[in-house]
Design a protein around this motif. Structure first.
Motif: not given
Lengths: 691, 341
Positions: B32-35
């Motif tokens: 999902g998310e970018l980190h």
């Protein structure tokens, strides 16, 4: 020093309220160093409230309990799990041998996982042979569960949170979502800015009331009169949803007859809301295309709580504002897993999935599954257990992660009861006021340290995984209860994983029947009911028919608050929550910023009342009721109506529950936390200054 | 400043990864998310860059920790606890975030905790070839292409799919030693300038932003306090904007008892908290939410701060709009200010 930066980010769910926002836990060298919102989360879409942002403090290793503790006089000594468990089992066996199985009970936790709560009720029923199992839903939404089950057949939010954006009218009844369910509050603001109308019903002039198109500032505890008045106007003008009532509802005639007793003028007198506003509100709600109603503790925390919920249901059914996107009856649940704790059957009257314990066919089904005999009688509620302790018929209590000394009504009564127990076991993260009274304290794993599932207020079940290991010897609650069950001679709780607990639960809970960890992960959560007929879950309840068949209208009457103000105690006290703190504060008060934001205890008072009592902002004040006295500071607030003062219940230093009334709703035993009579006095400076 | 031709980014990234820890925006395992995550051994996942990659969390926490210990008192003496940082690389930083780091470099110029981390860090920027969702770096002089002084190395993807690598600092030059790189020609640098103009034109209209900045600076009638109050009513005090803002640098100080003694710690603070500026007497110069909203946006867009820092306090990343539950992020606010009476 250790590695400087984030090693990984573990997706999880915020551990505070029932909105269930997506939260990435930033982990560095086995420690939680920060959290971040999740942009693609279906509910929160990149947002968190201040409690959520402060989560790293809430689960910080500082002050955590890391080994079992056994009381020795006025203090505790560390003990092994073996010794602690043996001590508990001996006390349980002794109590049950002398007074029967119902001399013991369990308080589960609305912020533990579904797996923990399932284990708690199974432990009570199968290992302790009692239905004495309850949790704090008793004092938040037990009337929602009881009321909506009668009228609709299902006591949960009927629609999804995302429906807020679809409604053209939002009705906010007895709650301030911008404080307590902030991300929902924000979505309401966004909908209002996008053109939706906003109707707020609240004695307080809340933030949303200040933004509203219409605010009905009713007197405390006059919800039913107000709703019956609105129904009277709706019927009188022919604004009811005729076709919907004819095809989907029953018992209309009796309701019509009842609300005839509530003409607008009489209702205006009872509620303090002028007739023109009543008419405007009735028209707004009944004539809206899609009106979505949300409500909170301002409906439930009354001795009339269940009837209040029924009244809300009557209103939605008559206006036909249910069963379609952007409508519905939507109780805002207080804890991240209070919906789940109820679904799991951590209640004295139902098995998982709201299956009645007194129904012999259902009971036999569970007896076969759990391979043991099960008690046939309903158990005690949480307040029933404390009362039974004082009546000498209850002796041993296990409390998972709740702090009733701070959060339950009539603190002195609660303390007396807990002290009178033979054995109080508290499973906790930190030394709460309740844990301080325990005989044995067991260290629990926090949400960031375990796997499991949470069910948010829109019935969405989401899976979480452990981001880090628990500190010291702390464990998940289901492991602790499994160990105790085995030592009590019941072998049906020796699960090897949280997933095994979930799978067993899903096989017995029709609402969760088609759920599995793999599917929950794949679908980013599923909303119950999720079964063969609804394999992808159910975002909208009651669309074709109600869970019970027809929607039932039930005539209810206005009733007075149990304790009205009088000469000795001339003011109403209502209890509220602050945006900055959560429950007993054992997690939020570890954040230096949240702790800085408000004094440790506060009384909100209208400037008119303050003026009359010669009280200025920040003055020390003494608040007394028939049950106790609290000293704290005054803050002036014109958000309250004159004659009503308010206190948050988060602060052990100034516990509002010294004052609150333990009078209860006859159906659910919900105490009347929203209203009691108090006296407020200024403490003179000489008196306040020591020496 | 030197420039080179580069076949692909993986080659550069692996090389830099050998110098020490390398962090880059990547998706977590859930997809999902970018980190900001440590490099793993696979190839640079965004070789064919089509959408700009801006994690919702800004890289400021690499230097200015969300919570850190400054020193402790063991009962006898005070012991400073400066971080001990190995050389590290931030790879794939976008121009907005690089401008923000340059801004923080000024604010924390004398802060040893910040500087210790900052000086151990090599910054590798990548030019954005498309506007990102909600981004408006172009309008606040913070992008879309990397400003030379803001990064040690700048990567620019050319139309032919190859990369132009600019070593803009000595540290950058040193870091690419050992890579066999051919010098780039002048034409590729000129091409880059032309490309920046092209990309800049792709950004949506932000005339409301400029109108709002004028009003904040009182050159166009100012902003009525009722407008600020209306915005203040929407502030739910979540602290998301200040946590996510790459230039917000306010912190609070507190004491914590630890095994070592009493530790003095600091943590990110937020000027949106009522108690942020409350004085011991209870008096509060920013006691109303509207006053706090006003102060926040003045800090981002006032010419007087711009004079001190050489730029606005806003770098156009748009994160505040994404994280704000009360609909008072930068676009919402500046649109309201532009049209308020």
């Amino acid at each position: 020093m250790s590695h400087p930066t984030t090693n990984t980010v573990v997706p999880s769910i915020c551990p505070f309220c029932g909105v269930g926002c997506g939260m990435g836990i930033q982990v560095c060298d086995g420690k939680v160093v920060g959290v971040e919102p999740q942009l693609n989360h279906p509910v929160s879409q990149g947002k968190l409230c201040t409690k959520g942002w402060s989560t790293p403090y809430a689960v910080d290793p500082i002050d955590r309990i890391t080994t079992p503790l056994i009381r020795e006089g006025d203090s505790f000594r560390p003990a092994s799990w073996d010794e602690a468990c043996n001590t508990i089992v001996e006390a349980i066996n002794a109590a049950q041998q002398e007074q029967g199985p119902d001399a013991v009970g369990v308080i589960a936790c609305a912020r533990a996982t579904n797996e923990d709560c399932y284990a708690a009720q199974k432990f009570a029923r199968a290992a302790l042979h009692t239905n004495n199992i309850d949790h704090c839903a008793r004092i938040c939404h037990s009337p929602s569960v009881a009321g909506l089950r009668q009228t609709l057949g299902s006591g949960a939010m009927t629609n999804s949170i995302s429906d807020i954006a679809l409604a053209d009218l939002l009705v906010i009844f007895g709650c301030d979502p911008t404080s307590n369910h902030t991300i929902i509050g924000g979505q309401i603001i966004a909908a209002k800015l996008a053109g939706a109308k906003l109707l707020v019903v609240d004695p307080r002039s809340t933030r949303l009331a200040q933004m509203a198109d219409l605010h009905l500032q009713l007197r405390l505890g006059t919800n039913i009169a107000l709703i019956n008045g609105l129904l009277n106007i709706i019927f009188d003008n022919g604004w009811e949803a005729r076709e919907f009532l004819d095809s989907r509802c029953e018992n209309e005639a009796a309701l019509r007859r009842k609300v005839e007793d509530y003409p607008p003028e009489r209702v205006a007198e009872i509620t303090g809301v002028p007739v023109d506003k009543l008419i405007a509100a009735a028209k707004m709600y009944s004539q809206a295309q899609r009106a979505m109603l949300t409500y909170g503790m301002g409906i439930t925390q009354y001795i009339s709580g269940t009837n209040n919920v029924i009244a809300i249901s009557n209103l939605a059914l008559v206006a036909g504002q249910i069963g379609r996107p952007g409508t519905g009856i939507n109780p805002l649940r207080g804890q991240n897993n209070v919906q789940g704790a109820c679904d799991m059957g951590a209640l004295p009257n139902v098995f998982p999935g709201y299956q009645d314990v007194t129904d012999s066919a259902l009971r036999q089904h569970f007896e076969r599954a759990w391979k043991c005999a099960l008690p046939a009688q309903k158990g005690l509620t949480s307040l029933g257990m404390t009362q039974a302790t004082l009546d000498d018929s209850f002796r041993c209590m296990i409390i998972m992660g709740e702090d009733p000394v701070v959060t339950d009504p009539d603190q002195n009564h609660v303390q007396r009861a807990l002290q009178a127990l033979d054995m109080l076991v508290v499973i906790e993260l930190v030394m709460t006021e309740t844990a301080k009274l325990a005989d044995v304290v067991l260290p629990a794993a926090a949400f960031s340290e375990k796997s499991g599932t949470f069910t948010n207020c829109e019935r969405r079940v989401k899976h979480i995984t452990a981001a880090i290991s628990p500190p010291g010897e702390a464990r998940s609650d289901w492991m602790i209860l499994g160990e105790l069950a085995t030592r009590l001679g019941y072998n049906g709780m020796q699960w090897q994983s949280a997933e095994a607990v979930f799978d067993e639960m899903a096989s017995l809970n029709p609402l969760y029947a088609s759920m599995s960890y793999a599917k929950l992960i794949e679908k980013s959560g599923l909303q119950w009911p999720c079964d063969a007929a609804h394999p992808d879950g159910t975002p909208l309840l009651h669309s074709e028919r109600f869970s019970r068949g027809k929607g039932r209208l039930i005539a209810v009457d206005h009733s007075e608050i149990d304790e009205l103000p009088d000469e000795a105690y001339p003011l109403f006290l209502t209890t509220t929550r602050l945006h900055f703190h959560y429950g007993c504060g054992s997690m939020t008060r570890k954040s230096p910023l949240l702790e800085r934001e408000t004094p440790v205890g506060v009384l909100f008072i209208h400037p008119h009342d303050a003026d009359r009592l010669n009280i200025r902002a920040q003055d020390p004040v003494r608040i007394s009721s028939r049950r106790g006295t609290v000293e704290t500071r005054a803050m002036l607030s014109d958000e309250l109506p004159p004659g009503t003062v308010a206190m948050p219940y988060h602060f052990k230093e100034a516990p509002s529950n010294q004052l609150t009334n333990n009078a209860q709703d006859p159906v659910t035993k919900m105490p009347e936390l929203k209203a009691c009579a108090v006296r407020v006095e200024k403490i003179e400076v000489q008196e306040a200054m020591p020496g | 400043m030197r420039s080179y031709q580069l076949e692909n980014l993986s080659q550069l990234r692996s090389h830099l990864g050998r110098r020490g820890a390398l962090f880059e925006p990547r998706q977590a395992e859930d997809g999902g998310e970018l980190h900001w995550l440590p490099m793993v051994d696979s190839a640079w996942p965004h070789e064919v860059e089509e959408t700009p990659l801006l994690p919702l969390t800004s890289p400021k926490s690499f230097f200015f920790k969300e919570r850190e210990q400054l020193f402790y008192f063991d009962g006898k003496q005070f012991v400073e606890t400066l971080p001990d940082i190995e050389p590290q690389t931030l790879f794939g930083v976008r121009s907005c975030d690089l401008c923000a780091i340059a801004y923080l470099d000024q604010f924390f110029a004398a802060d040893p905790y910040y500087q210790k981390r900052r000086q151990a860090t090599l910054l590798v920027g990548i030019d954005c070839l498309h506007p990102c969702d909600g981004g408006f770096c172009r309008s606040v002089d913070a992008g879309p292409f990397v400003r030379e002084a803001s990064a040690d190395l700048i990567c620019h993807r050319q139309a032919d799919g190859h990369w132009l690598l600019i070593a803009s600092t000595e540290a950058g030059e040193e870091a690419v030693q050992g890579l066999e790189l051919k010098a780039a020609n002048e034409a590729s640098l000129r091409q880059r300038d032309l490309r920046q103009k092209e990309v800049s034109e792709k950004f949506p209209d932000t005339s409301y932003l400029h109108a709002a900045i004028k009003r904040i600076n009182n050159s166009d009638g100012g902003v009525a306090h009722t407008t600020w109050d209306a915005l203040g009513l929407q502030c739910l005090t979540c602290s998301g904007c200040t946590n996510s803002c790459p230039t917000c640098s306010c912190f609070a100080i507190f004491e914590q008892t630890t095994d070592e003694g009493v530790a003095r710690q600091r943590c990110w603070d937020s000027c949106y908290f009522e108690a942020f500026q409350r004085e011991a007497s209870g008096h509060n110069p920013s006691g109303e939410a509207g006053q706090r909203v006003k102060r926040y946006w003045e800090h981002k867009f006032s010419e007087s701060y711009a004079a001190t820092f050489g730029r606005y306090g806003c770098v156009g990343c748009g994160r505040c709009e994404k994280v704000c539950p009360g609909v008072i992020g930068v676009h919402s606010v500046t649109k309201r200010l532009a049209t308020a009476s």
